[in-house]
Structures are given as C-alpha cells and as structure tokens.
Motif scaffolding. Structure first.
Motif, short mmCIF file in Angstrom:
data_model
loop_
_atom_site.label_atom_id
_atom_site.label_comp_id
_atom_site.label_asym_id
_atom_site.label_seq_id
_atom_site.Cartn_x
_atom_site.Cartn_y
_atom_site.Cartn_z
N VAL A 233 -33.59 106.71 3.19
CA VAL A 233 -32.32 106.70 2.63
C VAL A 233 -31.28 105.94 2.99
N ILE A 234 -31.31 105.95 4.49
CA ILE A 234 -29.86 105.43 4.93
C ILE A 234 -30.16 103.99 5.46
N PHE A 235 -31.53 103.60 5.81
CA PHE A 235 -31.47 102.39 6.13
C PHE A 235 -32.08 101.38 4.72
N ALA A 236 -32.51 102.00 4.02
CA ALA A 236 -33.31 101.17 2.75
C ALA A 236 -32.11 100.18 1.98
N PRO A 237 -30.70 100.85 1.79
CA PRO A 237 -30.15 99.67 1.23
C PRO A 237 -29.50 98.48 2.17
N PHE A 238 -29.50 98.66 3.45
CA PHE A 238 -29.54 97.68 4.17
C PHE A 238 -30.59 96.53 4.31
N ILE A 239 -31.57 97.13 4.00
CA ILE A 239 -32.99 96.18 4.17
C ILE A 239 -33.01 95.61 2.73
N ILE A 240 -32.83 96.11 1.63
CA ILE A 240 -32.79 95.63 0.74
C ILE A 240 -31.52 94.45 0.17
N ALA A 241 -30.56 95.05 0.80
CA ALA A 241 -29.26 93.97 0.59
C ALA A 241 -29.56 92.65 1.48
N GLY A 242 -30.31 92.97 2.78
CA GLY A 242 -30.54 91.69 3.53
C GLY A 242 -31.34 90.80 3.24
N GLU A 243 -32.66 91.15 2.48
CA GLU A 243 -33.72 90.88 1.69
C GLU A 243 -33.09 89.70 0.68
N VAL A 244 -32.01 90.43 -0.24
CA VAL A 244 -31.58 89.55 -1.35
C VAL A 244 -30.51 88.47 -0.98
N LEU A 245 -29.85 88.86 0.11
CA LEU A 245 -28.86 87.95 0.68
C LEU A 245 -29.84 86.56 1.34
N ALA A 246 -30.81 87.13 1.78
CA ALA A 246 -31.83 85.96 2.61
C ALA A 246 -32.28 85.05 1.61
N HIS A 247 -32.62 85.59 0.38
CA HIS A 247 -33.12 84.56 -0.84
C HIS A 247 -31.99 84.05 -1.54
N PRO B 169 -28.92 79.94 1.19
CA PRO B 169 -29.96 78.85 1.90
C PRO B 169 -29.70 79.12 3.53
N PRO B 170 -30.79 78.94 4.20
CA PRO B 170 -30.64 79.05 5.51
C PRO B 170 -30.00 78.03 6.37
N TYR B 171 -29.37 78.49 7.21
CA TYR B 171 -28.18 77.40 7.89
C TYR B 171 -29.01 76.22 8.77
N ARG B 172 -28.36 75.19 8.31
CA ARG B 172 -29.03 74.08 9.13
C ARG B 172 -27.72 73.50 9.68
N ALA B 173 -28.00 72.72 11.09
CA ALA B 173 -26.82 72.23 11.55
C ALA B 173 -26.50 70.79 10.99
N PRO B 174 -25.24 70.42 11.02
CA PRO B 174 -25.17 68.76 10.14
C PRO B 174 -25.64 67.88 11.08
N ALA B 175 -26.05 67.02 10.22
CA ALA B 175 -26.70 65.78 10.90
C ALA B 175 -25.49 64.96 11.61
N VAL B 176 -25.87 64.59 12.85
CA VAL B 176 -25.04 63.70 13.51
C VAL B 176 -25.59 62.50 13.47
N VAL B 177 -24.78 61.42 12.84
CA VAL B 177 -25.35 59.96 12.91
C VAL B 177 -24.24 59.25 14.07
N VAL B 178 -24.94 58.53 14.91
CA VAL B 178 -24.22 57.74 16.00
C VAL B 178 -24.43 56.34 15.40
N ALA B 179 -23.52 55.62 15.15
CA ALA B 179 -23.52 54.04 14.82
C ALA B 179 -23.05 53.39 15.93
N SER B 180 -23.87 52.04 16.06
CA SER B 180 -23.39 51.21 17.17
C SER B 180 -22.03 50.86 16.79
N PRO B 181 -21.17 50.47 17.95
CA PRO B 181 -20.02 49.76 17.41
C PRO B 181 -20.19 48.34 16.78
N PRO B 182 -19.33 48.00 15.88
CA PRO B 182 -19.23 46.77 15.30
C PRO B 182 -19.07 45.66 16.34
#
Length: 153
Positions: free
Chosen positions: A40-54, A57-70
């Motif tokens: 009873v104590i931990f079920a709400p945390f597990i259920i809330a965590g599963e709902v939030l996980a779905h 969206p999972p965290y993804r680091a932003p893409a870094v684009v390095v362009a050559s100088p003009p």
C-alpha cells in the motif's frame, strides 16, 4: 482532488507507522499485514512512475552540430588606370611597398665592459654557443714614484 491526496497520505502514514510495530513480534498474520502495508505504501509510487515514464518522452541530449568556418578570400587587387589621353603614354601607379609583419626589432645592446677605478668587468660569450660570463680584469699597478736624485758632494 486535494482531499483525496490528503486521505491517501494520512492512510499511508498510519500504515507506515503500524508496520514496524507489527514486525516487532509478529507471526503469520502480522507478516501478511506487513506485506500488504508495504504494497500500500509503495504501490502509488510505482504506478505513478510507470504512468510518467510512458507519458514523458525519454531525455535525449541535444544534437551538437559543428560547422566548418566559412571560407572567405580577399578580393583580387585591381590595377586600374584612367584611360590615357590621346598621344600620352600610359601612367602606372608605383608598386605598393612591402613590409615584413613578422619583423622583430633587435634587442637593445648590452654593455660588454663596465669600468671601475681599480679595474673592469668584461662580458664574454655569446649566450648561444658559449655561456655569458663576467670576467674581472684588474688595472695594472701604477708605476712607483720616481726617487729624487741623490745629492752630489
């Protein structure tokens, strides 16, 4: 909504506080009560965590684009002369003077001899192939005073 959360929180706290007391000397049914209380104590945390996980969206680091100088180039120099008058020779501008931007002024010249009344220091060596070294050179002793001529008798 707040009332439901408060009721759930109070019930959870009561069960959490009752579970250690039942565990102190419980057998059989007490152990079952502890298992139910833990669920009873931990079920709400597990259920809330599963709902939030779905839901999130999972965290993804932003893409870094390095362009050559003009690439940029200086424009080509134009050598334009005004059209000459008829019969006059063409006039050309003088070539631009060249200066070396990497020119480094020579170091100030260091005195190589330091004079004193009783001698001098001379700096020897070039600092590259031979190390610098100050050498003391004393002045030669002065000549003794001339003796007066002997008296004649």
């Amino acid at each position: 909504m707040r009332r439901i959360l408060v009721v759930l929180l109070v019930v959870t706290c009561v069960i959490a506080l009752a579970a250690p007391a039942a565990h102190a000397g419980g057998h059989g049914a007490a152990r079952a009560a502890i298992g139910v209380a833990t669920f009873v104590i931990f079920a709400p945390f597990i259920i809330a965590g599963e709902v939030l996980a779905h839901a999130v969206p999972p965290y993804r680091a932003p893409a870094v684009v390095v362009a050559s100088p003009p690439l940029s180039y200086a424009p080509a120099p134009s050598y334009y002369a005004a059209p000459p008058a008829y019969g006059a020779p063409p006039a050309y501008a003088a070539a631009p003077g060249y200066t070396n931007p990497a020119y480094i002024a020579p170091a100030p010249v260091q005195p190589r001899v330091v004079q004193y009344p009783h001698g001098r220091y001379v700096l020897r060596g070039d600092g590259i192939t031979t190390a610098y070294q100050w050498v003391w050179i004393p002045n030669p002793p002065s000549a003794p005073p001339v003796a007066p001529p002997a008296p004649s008798q």
